[in-house]
Design a protein around this motif. Sequence first.
Motif, PDB file in Angstrom:
ATOM      1  N   ILE A 320       1.304  -7.132  -4.773  1.00 56.15           N
ATOM      2  CA  ILE A 320       1.863  -5.994  -5.526  1.00 56.15           C
ATOM      3  C   ILE A 320       1.658  -6.121  -7.042  1.00 56.15           C
ATOM      4  O   ILE A 320       1.390  -5.119  -7.709  1.00 56.15           O
ATOM      5  N   PRO A 321       1.776  -7.327  -7.653  1.00 53.98           N
ATOM      6  CA  PRO A 321       1.499  -7.401  -9.096  1.00 53.98           C
ATOM      7  C   PRO A 321       0.106  -6.905  -9.467  1.00 53.98           C
ATOM      8  O   PRO A 321      -0.080  -6.343 -10.548  1.00 53.98           O
ATOM      9  N   LEU A 322      -0.879  -7.079  -8.590  1.00 48.68           N
ATOM     10  CA  LEU A 322      -2.220  -6.556  -8.864  1.00 48.68           C
ATOM     11  C   LEU A 322      -2.200  -5.032  -8.893  1.00 48.68           C
ATOM     12  O   LEU A 322      -2.845  -4.406  -9.742  1.00 48.68           O
ATOM     13  N   LEU A 323      -1.465  -4.438  -7.955  1.00 53.42           N
ATOM     14  CA  LEU A 323      -1.360  -2.980  -7.935  1.00 53.42           C
ATOM     15  C   LEU A 323      -0.667  -2.465  -9.189  1.00 53.42           C
ATOM     16  O   LEU A 323      -1.136  -1.491  -9.814  1.00 53.42           O
ATOM     17  N   ARG A 348      10.391  -3.946   2.330  1.00 54.18           N
ATOM     18  CA  ARG A 348       9.530  -5.039   1.885  1.00 54.18           C
ATOM     19  C   ARG A 348       9.201  -4.951   0.401  1.00 54.18           C
ATOM     20  O   ARG A 348       9.232  -5.945  -0.321  1.00 54.18           O
ATOM     21  N   PHE A 349       8.864  -3.752  -0.095  1.00 57.97           N
ATOM     22  CA  PHE A 349       8.265  -3.632  -1.426  1.00 57.97           C
ATOM     23  C   PHE A 349       9.114  -2.901  -2.466  1.00 57.97           C
ATOM     24  O   PHE A 349       8.753  -2.887  -3.641  1.00 57.97           O
ATOM     25  N   ASN A 350      10.210  -2.290  -2.055  1.00 53.95           N
ATOM     26  CA  ASN A 350      10.965  -1.472  -3.004  1.00 53.95           C
ATOM     27  C   ASN A 350      11.447  -2.268  -4.209  1.00 53.95           C
ATOM     28  O   ASN A 350      11.433  -1.779  -5.337  1.00 53.95           O
ATOM     29  N   SER A 351      11.872  -3.523  -3.987  1.00 53.57           N
ATOM     30  CA  SER A 351      12.404  -4.318  -5.101  1.00 53.57           C
ATOM     31  C   SER A 351      11.344  -4.607  -6.155  1.00 53.57           C
ATOM     32  O   SER A 351      11.668  -4.794  -7.337  1.00 53.57           O
ATOM     33  N   GLN A 352      10.064  -4.645  -5.765  1.00 52.32           N
ATOM     34  CA  GLN A 352       8.993  -4.917  -6.721  1.00 52.32           C
ATOM     35  C   GLN A 352       8.504  -3.647  -7.419  1.00 52.32           C
ATOM     36  O   GLN A 352       7.818  -3.732  -8.437  1.00 52.32           O
ATOM     37  N   LEU A 353       8.870  -2.487  -6.878  1.00 52.84           N
ATOM     38  CA  LEU A 353       8.351  -1.221  -7.418  1.00 52.84           C
ATOM     39  C   LEU A 353       9.475  -0.263  -7.760  1.00 52.84           C
ATOM     40  O   LEU A 353       9.253   0.948  -7.867  1.00 52.84           O
ATOM     41  N   GLN A 354      10.671  -0.784  -7.989  1.00 55.11           N
ATOM     42  CA  GLN A 354      11.835   0.080  -8.139  1.00 55.11           C
ATOM     43  C   GLN A 354      11.840   0.880  -9.441  1.00 55.11           C
ATOM     44  O   GLN A 354      12.610   1.839  -9.562  1.00 55.11           O
ATOM     45  N   HIS A 355      11.003   0.503 -10.416  1.00 54.33           N
ATOM     46  CA  HIS A 355      10.985   1.275 -11.659  1.00 54.33           C
ATOM     47  C   HIS A 355      10.136   2.532 -11.542  1.00 54.33           C
ATOM     48  O   HIS A 355      10.074   3.327 -12.480  1.00 54.33           O
ATOM     49  N   PHE A 356       9.457   2.735 -10.381  1.00 54.04           N
ATOM     50  CA  PHE A 356       8.729   3.971 -10.118  1.00 54.04           C
ATOM     51  C   PHE A 356       9.614   4.924  -9.323  1.00 54.04           C
ATOM     52  O   PHE A 356      10.435   4.486  -8.503  1.00 54.04           O
ATOM     53  N   PRO A 357       9.453   6.246  -9.503  1.00 57.32           N
ATOM     54  CA  PRO A 357      10.104   7.197  -8.596  1.00 57.32           C
ATOM     55  C   PRO A 357       9.649   6.927  -7.163  1.00 57.32           C
ATOM     56  O   PRO A 357       8.468   6.677  -6.917  1.00 57.32           O
ATOM     57  N   THR A 358      10.570   6.978  -6.232  1.00 64.00           N
ATOM     58  CA  THR A 358      10.298   6.537  -4.861  1.00 64.00           C
ATOM     59  C   THR A 358      10.374   7.696  -3.878  1.00 64.00           C
ATOM     60  O   THR A 358      11.259   8.555  -3.965  1.00 64.00           O
ATOM     61  N   ARG A 460     -17.978   1.864  -2.031  1.00 66.53           N
ATOM     62  CA  ARG A 460     -17.750   3.090  -1.273  1.00 66.53           C
ATOM     63  C   ARG A 460     -16.435   3.721  -1.731  1.00 66.53           C
ATOM     64  O   ARG A 460     -15.376   3.126  -1.556  1.00 66.53           O
ATOM     65  N   ARG A 461     -16.497   4.882  -2.309  1.00 63.07           N
ATOM     66  CA  ARG A 461     -15.290   5.566  -2.722  1.00 63.07           C
ATOM     67  C   ARG A 461     -14.598   6.145  -1.493  1.00 63.07           C
ATOM     68  O   ARG A 461     -15.261   6.550  -0.539  1.00 63.07           O
ATOM     69  N   PRO A 462     -13.258   6.118  -1.507  1.00 63.81           N
ATOM     70  CA  PRO A 462     -12.318   5.860  -2.608  1.00 63.81           C
ATOM     71  C   PRO A 462     -11.899   4.390  -2.734  1.00 63.81           C
ATOM     72  O   PRO A 462     -10.943   4.094  -3.446  1.00 63.81           O
ATOM     73  N   PHE A 463     -12.593   3.462  -2.063  1.00 61.71           N
ATOM     74  CA  PHE A 463     -12.119   2.081  -2.005  1.00 61.71           C
ATOM     75  C   PHE A 463     -12.392   1.331  -3.310  1.00 61.71           C
ATOM     76  O   PHE A 463     -13.442   1.489  -3.935  1.00 61.71           O
ATOM     77  N   GLU A 464     -11.418   0.488  -3.665  1.00 67.11           N
ATOM     78  CA  GLU A 464     -11.529  -0.373  -4.835  1.00 67.11           C
ATOM     79  C   GLU A 464     -10.826  -1.684  -4.500  1.00 67.11           C
ATOM     80  O   GLU A 464      -9.691  -1.671  -4.015  1.00 67.11           O
ATOM     81  N   VAL A 465     -11.497  -2.793  -4.735  1.00 69.79           N
ATOM     82  CA  VAL A 465     -10.968  -4.106  -4.358  1.00 69.79           C
ATOM     83  C   VAL A 465     -10.283  -4.761  -5.554  1.00 69.79           C
ATOM     84  O   VAL A 465     -10.872  -4.898  -6.630  1.00 69.79           O
ATOM     85  N   LEU A 466      -9.039  -5.170  -5.342  1.00 69.24           N
ATOM     86  CA  LEU A 466      -8.282  -5.922  -6.346  1.00 69.24           C
ATOM     87  C   LEU A 466      -8.291  -7.383  -5.908  1.00 69.24           C
ATOM     88  O   LEU A 466      -7.749  -7.723  -4.857  1.00 69.24           O
ATOM     89  N   SER A 467      -8.904  -8.239  -6.694  1.00 68.03           N
ATOM     90  CA  SER A 467      -9.110  -9.617  -6.257  1.00 68.03           C
ATOM     91  C   SER A 467      -7.856 -10.474  -6.413  1.00 68.03           C
ATOM     92  O   SER A 467      -7.148 -10.400  -7.426  1.00 68.03           O
TER      93      SER A 467
END
Length: 478
Positions: A320-323, A348-358, A460-467
């Motif tokens: 998630i930090p990469l995202l 699973r992920f809400n606590s890491q992304l809670q500053h975004f509208p959900t 290949r769009r729309p794919f993008e790899v975050l390493s």
Amino acid sequence: MAVTATFGQPLLLSTKKTWKQDHGTATSSIGPRRIVPSNSSSSTLAHGNFLASSSILSLAKKTLKQDHGTARSSIGARRIVPSNSSSSSLASGDFLASSSILSLAKKTWKQDHGTARSSIGARRIVPSSSSPSSLADGDLLARSSILSSSSSPSVAFSSPPKRSRKTVFLFYCEETRALAERVAAESDAIELRSMNWRTFDDGFPNLFIPNAQGIRGQHVAFLASFSSPRVIFEQLSVIYALPRLFISSFTVVLPFFPTGTSERMEEEGDIATAFTLARILSNIPISRGGPTSLVIYDIHALRERFYFGDNVLPFFESGIPLLKNRLQQLPDSDNISIAFPDDGAWKRFNSQLQHFPTIVCTKVREGDRRIVRLKEGDPRGRHVVIVDDLVQSGGTLIECQKVLAAHGAKKVSAYVTHGIFPNKSWERFKHDDGVGPSEGLDFFWITDSCPLTVKEVKNRRPFEVLSLAGSVAAALQI
């Protein structure tokens, strides 16, 4: 110039008395630099006065006496050196200081003055390695172990020395070669080590570790990819062999823990293969440094983290930090909302992304079908990013995408840590090149936890790899 020490009047008198006992005078022989109390008015301070807390000076004096049997220090040569320096390395007038004193001085200075630095005119404390041409009159030379260097012409007190990085020998399988090379590029403390991966005529592995004696006493890691049952056995053979080569420590990096992603323990007779794999990994031989560290990213079922035994140390990381970093780079970063396709992803992920509208979707059963509906949140006019840990066929993500578009989302993107995509199911996802958010995604981000998928969707769009390379390199230094 004057050296000004900040302390109360009684301690000032005591300091003058001690100086007189030591030097036969109550004035310092270090030119115009004076020691004055902290409550002195600005009109009485000379250029270059040095301010220090009374508790610091008192403790420094005590420490010097403990270290060297005297509380005095002639400041003539104007160098600050560690208090444990050998006598043969000292010049006349060197100032001896304990690193703990300087660290505490920095903290106290910041409390008293709102900054950890003090500008004292031409008198700077600079690294002892500075070139003569860069030094100004009155500069004090400090060793880097005592004072951290500062780009500003000001006094910089030291912080505790940073722990030196350990050298790690990183082995890898053929699938993870590209990721291993990126991990090594992240840190010069990581050295790649290759193996011979061969098979006998009967198909069983024929494996060999070149220069096995060369890794004795070293920190060793293995970057694994359990993409299919076929490759698990040969990699487990290596994982079990490396700790027996008298290595200092052993880390297994398994970005994707594959088993259990589709298992449902609903009735007697169901077999939890995730528990089986966890037990196998829990019995990796112990190295000289102790149990093996096991690094896993976004394990699918949170209960699976409790499947591991006491002979292995699971270290659970997230992509998630990469995202989050990638979202900050988007031109519409202030218009992002996060959508979870079900309650499991939200937990699973809400606590890491809670500053975004959900936005939360949910799956409901209608007859023999399970459909996705909007449970809470408003996607109207927003760039909505669907977040989950993994994708297989992609059916749930596509249904969620259509629901969000139907409720007014301006753009829809998706992120999963593990892009599994069996049977090339990634082909179901199209790029929104004008077809609209109900038919195409703006971005589909995945990590390189599944190397075979990365090769298929590259460019290949729309794919993008975050390493994961930077995160893995950091994990190997823990």
